[in-house]
Scaffold this active site. Structure first.
Site, PDB file in Angstrom:
ATOM      1  N   ASP A   1     -16.479  29.565   0.291  1.00 42.80           N
ATOM      2  CA  ASP A   1     -16.867  30.642   1.205  1.00 42.80           C
ATOM      3  C   ASP A   1     -18.419  30.975   1.026  1.00 42.80           C
ATOM      4  OD1 ASP A   1     -16.965  31.907  -0.914  1.00 42.80           O
ATOM      5  OD2 ASP A   1     -15.549  33.654  -0.232  1.00 42.80           O
TER       6      ASP A   1
ATOM      7  N   GLU B   1     -29.743  49.670 -20.559  1.00 41.99           N
ATOM      8  CA  GLU B   1     -30.862  49.315 -19.554  1.00 41.99           C
ATOM      9  C   GLU B   1     -31.754  50.668 -19.651  1.00 41.99           C
ATOM     10  OE1 GLU B   1     -32.164  47.647 -15.491  1.00 41.99           O
ATOM     11  OE2 GLU B   1     -30.848  49.127 -15.564  1.00 41.99           O
TER      12      GLU B   1
ATOM     13  N   HIS C   1     -32.091  39.491 -13.445  1.00 48.67           N
ATOM     14  CA  HIS C   1     -31.601  39.227 -12.113  1.00 48.67           C
ATOM     15  C   HIS C   1     -32.814  40.287 -11.276  1.00 48.67           C
ATOM     16  CE1 HIS C   1     -29.533  42.800 -13.623  1.00 48.67           C
ATOM     17  NE2 HIS C   1     -29.495  43.240 -12.254  1.00 48.67           N
ATOM     18  N   ASP C   2     -33.409  41.050 -12.081  1.00 52.91           N
ATOM     19  CA  ASP C   2     -34.315  41.989 -11.409  1.00 52.91           C
ATOM     20  C   ASP C   2     -36.039  41.322 -11.378  1.00 52.91           C
ATOM     21  OD1 ASP C   2     -32.274  43.683 -10.786  1.00 52.91           O
ATOM     22  OD2 ASP C   2     -32.757  44.784 -12.572  1.00 52.91           O
TER      23      ASP C   2
END
Ligand code: TEU
Ligand code: CA
Length: 564
Positions: A25, A256, A335-336
């Site tokens: 998908d 974090e 991922h940032d």
């Protein structure tokens, strides 16, 4: 320091949306991860950090959670999750999950209730304020750009959102809310999770009198972290969380803490304070940002060439500052942030050499290493032509706000997005040369980097000199080799502090000393280093001399020597 399993963890970060699509998908999913466990075993990692997989309308790719106990339909079912836990355990891989304590989705039932009326029982779970002089209560800026206040039509009050307006912040001064969050964490720990990466946790306490922030001009809103980062109560809440969730369990926690100083970091990570085991700070990855470069945009969108002396100074500050007192993390990517090899390396001429140099330098330091999926094959940034090719909510707000200043053109904004956007780190994992890089048989939710024909897992596995095998070697050295204790617990000493191109340090533990030497740039460089070499244990060029003294380092050359 009492040994803990996470001291020898090598954490592989999986961004589930972009890892592997099992049901065609276009979206990565839990069964996709299960399919690739053998690959992770081959790489040698022993821990996974999974970005959020909870039910979410996906305004911020899962960080906007609408049900903390449900699995996002795109990713699969709870049965898939349970199977993943079982498969990972069978392979001795631990699982660290993302836990978002700071905010929910505006589609979370709590917020749907809370916004209904001033006296709704859930009203107090969020942060509300009246407008000030017909405008937002304060001039504070959202991390995603624009005001961090949004006016709610129902009651006319504003709610606070540090991130997107679909992510209202929770009110941690409510003890009822805090108990709810601890129960959620316990739910997952009872499911067999080995750790938590606690999202944006330094922000859970805010200055609830909501003062205006000093704004020297430039933009209508201003970052005012003094009012919503690392405030004293955050530590109280972390300690309460520890007692409610972590005490007497071997669960790893990584908070974090983007803006934490050494002093704050020690509070978060000193074992006797019982808060977290380690934190992720952003100081050690922000060397190519310059807040003075362009006042029309938030600092994170600017870019400059990194200054190696500054990198050394900051890294050593963290190595020395926490050593023996707390614990450190090591990472180039997440991922940032954009991909490191595109920022500090040279993807055209010296792709392998520079990727290997960056890995060698970082992963031989003291701390727990984190690797973002694709880093181990040298994945790079992308430059999609259209704004509509991008998916990150932050990019859309940034673009709007930047053009609204009248000082940034479309072309300039796109160049900033190419260089700095978070989507650089989020394109699909490049598995092979088949359509869509083998990530999916259908068009993925975000475009695949067109370089998948050359940069992919299959090509890496087929080449004994690939970046993949270099990572495999470094991971093996840290986790299983006779240097494991040295790399885990050894003291770091910087050499050549004044050199502007060479990063050199030693790690010492008992009788063993390793010397790590790297040329951070492309220009060859000659240096003088004393010592007698017993063995070269890591290298990124085929022929390396065992002779120290005055040596010449080739572009991005990085070697690790065992000294006699
Ligand atoms: O990021 C949070 C984050 O980066 C902030 O802590 C902030 O930008 C920083 O303090 C600036 O100094 C996390 C996730 O990693 C990110 O993907 C999410 O979008 C965000 O939280 C919201 O959940
Ligand atoms: Ca899928």
């Amino acid at each position: 320091m009492e040994p803990k399993w996470w001291h020898k963890a090598v954490v592989y970060q999986i961004y589930p949306r972009s890892f592997k699509d099992s049901n065609q998908d276009g979206i990565g999913d839990l069964r996709g991860i299960i399919e690739k466990v053998d690959y992770l075993v081959q790489l040698g990692i022993n821990t996974i950090w999974l970005n959020p997989i909870f039910s979410s309308p996906n305004d911020d790719n899962g960080y906007d959670i609408s049900d903390f106990r449900g699995i996002m339909a795109d990713f699969g079912t709870m049965a898939d999750f349970d199977e993943l836990v079982t498969v990972l355990k069978a392979n001795n891989i631990r699982l660290v999950m993302d836990l978002v304590l700071n905010h929910t989705s505006d589609e979370h039932p709590w917020f749907i209730e809370a916004r209904k009326s001033l006296d709704n029982p859930y009203r107090d779970y969020y942060l509300w304020a009246k407008g000030f002089e017909g405008k937002e209560p304060t001039n504070w800026e959202s991390f995603f750009g624009g005001s961090l206040w949004e006016q709610d039509q129902q009651t006319q009050e504003y709610y606070l959102h540090l991130f997107s307006q679909k992510m209202p912040d929770l009110n941690w001064s409510s003890s009822k809310l805090r108990q709810e969050m601890y129960e959620i964490a316990n739910f997952w720990s009872e499911k067999g999770v080995d750790g938590f990466r606690i999202d944006a946790v330094v922000h859970i306490d805010k200055e609830l009198t909501y003062p205006q922030a000093y704004n020297p001009g430039g933009r209508p809103y201003v970052m005012a972290e003094q009012y919503y980062a690392n405030r004293p109560l955050v530590h109280d809440y972390c300690q309460e969380f520890y007692q409610a969730v972590l005490a007497n369990k071997e669960i790893m926690t990584v908070g974090e803490a983007a803006s934490a100083t050494i002093e704050e970091a020690l509070k978060y990570t000193a074992p006797e304070r019982e808060e977290f085991n380690m934190i992720i700070t952003f100081e050690a990855i922000s060397f190519d940002i310059d807040p003075n470069l362009n006042p029309a945009v938030p600092p994170k969108w600017t870019q400059k060439r990194p200054d190696l002396q500054e990198i050394k100074r900051v890294w050593m500050k963290w190595q020395d500052g926490l050593y023996g007192k707390g614990w450190n993390t090591l990472y180039w990517n997440n991922h940032d942030v954009p991909r490191v090899v595109s920022r500090y390396g040279n993807c055209e001429q010296y792709h392998q050499e520079s990727a290997k140099m960056l890995a060698t330098l970082l992963y031989c330091l003291w701390g727990t290493p984190y690797i973002l999926q694709g880093e181990e094959i040298g994945m790079t940034n992308v430059a999609f032509p259209q704004l509509t090719d991008y998916r990150d909510v932050e990019i859309q707000t940034f673009y709007r706000e930047a053009l609204a200043t009248g000082k940034v053109s479309h072309e300039e904004a796109m160049a900033m997005i190419h260089a700095r956007s978070r989507d650089n780190a989020r394109t699909p994992m490049q598995w092979d040369t088949s359509d869509n890089g083998g990530f999916s048989q259908v068009k993925p939710w975000i475009g695949v980097n067109e370089n998948y024909q050359t940069i992919n897992v299959a090509a890496n596995l087929a080449d004994p000199n690939s970046i993949f095998y270099h990572y495999q070697r470094l991971i093996y050295l840290r986790t299983k080799s006779s240097y494991s204790d040295l790399l885990t617990y050894g003291k770091t000493t910087l050499l050549l502090p004044e050199d502007d191109a060479i990063f050199a340090y030693t790690r010492t533990y008992g009788e063993q000393t390793l010397l790590v030497v790297a040329n951070f740039f492309e220009a060859p460089k000659t240096v003088t280093l004393a010592g007698e070499v017993a063995e070269i244990i890591v290298q990124n060029y085929p022929e390396v001399s065992k002779q120290l003294g005055t040596i010449s380092l080739r572009p991005y050359e990085a070697n690790v020597y065992l000294l006699k």
